[in-house]
Design a protein around this motif. Sequence first.
Motif, PDB file in Angstrom:
ATOM      1  N   LYS B  10       0.834  -1.206   0.000  1.00  0.00           N
ATOM      2  CA  LYS B  10       0.000   0.000   0.000  1.00  0.00           C
ATOM      3  C   LYS B  10       0.873   1.264   0.000  1.00  0.00           C
ATOM      4  CE  LYS B  10      -0.873   2.540   3.003  1.00  0.00           C
ATOM      5  NZ  LYS B  10      -0.867   3.190   4.283  1.00  0.00           N
ATOM      6  N   GLU B  75      -1.860   8.516   7.086  1.00  0.00           N
ATOM      7  CA  GLU B  75      -2.738   7.823   8.028  1.00  0.00           C
ATOM      8  C   GLU B  75      -3.378   8.819   8.997  1.00  0.00           C
ATOM      9  OE1 GLU B  75       0.020   6.546   7.058  1.00  0.00           O
ATOM     10  OE2 GLU B  75      -0.286   4.417   6.607  1.00  0.00           O
ATOM     11  N   ASN B  78      -6.196  10.832   7.317  1.00  0.00           N
ATOM     12  CA  ASN B  78      -7.406  10.042   7.082  1.00  0.00           C
ATOM     13  C   ASN B  78      -7.907   9.359   8.339  1.00  0.00           C
ATOM     14  OD1 ASN B  78      -6.996  10.757   4.455  1.00  0.00           O
ATOM     15  ND2 ASN B  78      -5.859   8.888   3.987  1.00  0.00           N
ATOM     16  N   GLU B  79      -7.285   9.668   9.465  1.00  0.00           N
ATOM     17  CA  GLU B  79      -7.621   9.019  10.730  1.00  0.00           C
ATOM     18  C   GLU B  79      -7.603   7.505  10.593  1.00  0.00           C
ATOM     19  OE1 GLU B  79     -11.083  10.743  12.435  1.00  0.00           O
ATOM     20  OE2 GLU B  79     -10.110  12.663  12.676  1.00  0.00           O
ATOM     21  N   ALA B  80      -6.622   7.030   9.872  1.00  0.00           N
ATOM     22  CA  ALA B  80      -6.526   5.594   9.631  1.00  0.00           C
ATOM     23  C   ALA B  80      -5.639   4.899  10.660  1.00  0.00           C
ATOM     24  CB  ALA B  80      -5.980   5.328   8.229  1.00  0.00           C
ATOM     25  N   SER B  82      -6.101   4.584  13.871  1.00  0.00           N
ATOM     26  CA  SER B  82      -6.883   3.714  14.754  1.00  0.00           C
ATOM     27  C   SER B  82      -7.339   2.477  13.998  1.00  0.00           C
ATOM     28  CB  SER B  82      -8.062   4.481  15.327  1.00  0.00           C
ATOM     29  OG  SER B  82      -8.637   5.295  14.336  1.00  0.00           O
ATOM     30  N   GLY B  83      -7.613   2.655  12.698  1.00  0.00           N
ATOM     31  CA  GLY B  83      -7.965   1.502  11.883  1.00  0.00           C
ATOM     32  C   GLY B  83      -6.822   0.504  11.822  1.00  0.00           C
ATOM     33  N   LEU B  84      -5.626   1.037  11.648  1.00  0.00           N
ATOM     34  CA  LEU B  84      -4.447   0.180  11.626  1.00  0.00           C
ATOM     35  C   LEU B  84      -4.315  -0.582  12.943  1.00  0.00           C
ATOM     36  CD1 LEU B  84      -1.407   2.083  10.085  1.00  0.00           C
ATOM     37  CD2 LEU B  84      -2.545   0.036   9.235  1.00  0.00           C
ATOM     38  N   LEU B  86      -6.521  -1.604  14.817  1.00  0.00           N
ATOM     39  CA  LEU B  86      -7.508  -2.663  14.966  1.00  0.00           C
ATOM     40  C   LEU B  86      -7.227  -3.855  14.051  1.00  0.00           C
ATOM     41  CD1 LEU B  86     -10.740  -0.505  15.246  1.00  0.00           C
ATOM     42  CD2 LEU B  86      -9.518  -1.695  17.066  1.00  0.00           C
ATOM     43  N   ALA B  87      -6.268  -3.691  13.160  1.00  0.00           N
ATOM     44  CA  ALA B  87      -5.956  -4.781  12.234  1.00  0.00           C
ATOM     45  C   ALA B  87      -5.592  -6.038  13.020  1.00  0.00           C
ATOM     46  CB  ALA B  87      -4.804  -4.382  11.322  1.00  0.00           C
ATOM     47  N   ARG B  91       0.484  -5.779  16.138  1.00  0.00           N
ATOM     48  CA  ARG B  91       0.854  -4.498  15.547  1.00  0.00           C
ATOM     49  C   ARG B  91       2.304  -4.486  15.122  1.00  0.00           C
ATOM     50  NH1 ARG B  91      -2.067  -1.329  20.464  1.00  0.00           N
ATOM     51  NH2 ARG B  91      -4.178  -1.873  19.862  1.00  0.00           N
ATOM     52  N   GLU B 221      -6.385   2.946  19.938  1.00  0.00           N
ATOM     53  CA  GLU B 221      -7.672   3.129  19.243  1.00  0.00           C
ATOM     54  C   GLU B 221      -8.065   4.607  19.231  1.00  0.00           C
ATOM     55  OE1 GLU B 221      -7.301   0.915  21.946  1.00  0.00           O
ATOM     56  OE2 GLU B 221      -6.599  -0.454  20.411  1.00  0.00           O
TER      57      GLU B 221
END
Lengths: 43, 221, 249
Positions: B10, B75, B78-80, B82-84, B86-87, B91, B221
């Motif tokens: 990505k 990230e 895009n506020e990503a 916290s998404g990361l 949760l993957a 981590r 998170e």
Amino acid sequence: MSYLIAAYAVTLGALVLYGAALMRERGRYRAQRKSDSNRRPTN
Amino acid sequence: MNIALAILWKDLITEWRARDRVIAMLLFSLLTAVIFYFALPDQRPETLRALTPGLLWTAYLFAAILGLNRSFALELENEALSGLALAPGGRGWIFLGKMAANFILLSLVQVLTALAFAIFYGIDFGSSIGELSLTIGLATLGICSVGTLLAAMAVRTRLREVLLPILLLPALVPILAGAVRATLSVMAGEELPFSAIQLLIVIDGIYLVVSFLGFDYILDE
Amino acid sequence: MTQNTNSSSHPTASLHEGLSPLEERVGRWRVFVGVGLALVTIVYAWAVVQAPVDSSQGIIQKILYVHPPLAYGAYLGFVITAIGGFLYLWRGREDFDRLAVSGAEVGVLFCTLMLITGPIWARGTWGRWWSWDPRLTVTLLLWFVYLAYLLLRSFAGPGPRTARFAAVYSMVGLVLIPLNYYVIEIFDNRSMHPDNLEKGSLGDGMGWPFLMGNLALGFAFVYLLLLRWDVEARRLFERRREAEQDVDQ
């Protein structure tokens, strides 16, 4: 000699100032707590 | 493992589409090379050659900081993050993916910068390309491991771009010392100094472990 | 609100001044340490004055009774920071994070003073303010690391996330100590510092003033550490109370 006195003076001064600054902050919080607890029962 | 590869992929795709980070890093390190020319005491070839390893690594470090600063910027926007977090599945793997992406981008910049130094300062890197690549690779691994960890922290503070170099540079001093020492010897036509390579390997190992484990506490998170 | 503030929901708020039992106990220890500090400081001052003048270095050598004790304090502070950070990550208790901040701040203070008294001594004996001596270099780098630590804390604002960031960074700082020594051992192995004091490099009559110096600055270190810990607790308490009041209104 003056170097020596400078070294001790700086050390002593810094430690005392740092301690005094902490003490002042602590005192401020304590005073605040005290005034709060005096007020609270009358609410 | 798949997460690491997915994130690496990505990041590389994003970079390929935008091409902004690499170009910024590259221009910056080329400018540094030019600036150094005017900052040196004299421009005789032997002076230039003697100083090149130090200058090259200084340019690398600053380019790395520039790139790492943007490593989590997307990230964040895009506020990503916290998404990361949760993957599924650790981590630490996210860290490895991010680190690998930074490593590849920085390596690309480093190769091009070395070329520029070779042309500007009349230096022949070709004769010892293998030893040099090993040195740069090991040092860059260390830079990217602890750099990715600290970039993930710095990006979520006030004045984030300012904080990263302050956090990172002290941690990079041992790497710089080893890398410059090895580069000096190699460019002087000597054998690769074992102590420097050993040092770089030890640092890489320690930083990778600390960063892999520490990253767990950086994302939330 | 019908209920008189929701202080009962907060375990520490019902106690006097919002202190937990641990904090009250630490407060009592601090008083003892303070008394010890006052007593030792008097003896220390007298010991420094009457300590013999070194035959080769002259009177400037008396900086010995302040410079190494500051160094021990600095290193102790940084180790406490890392231990506090590690325990915080492991156990998640706020007390440990407060210990870490206190260690860092008092450690930076001691380290700064060491970096001031050191060059003064160097100027008097080696003839120049600074040399890239291994121990100097490592200490300077360490100083930068822990200043960065404090900066990170202030830039990240209060909260558990900052505590975690700081704890992870203190781990990086901890591994840097042996790494830097390793680097210097390989590349730059010429020390101007005397060998370890245990090998008896102290002259006659210098032993016990040195001991008093360590005791006095040791007491000062512990006193400031506990005081800083206490203040951090109060800062957090006030911050929470303000947040609660905002919710109430």
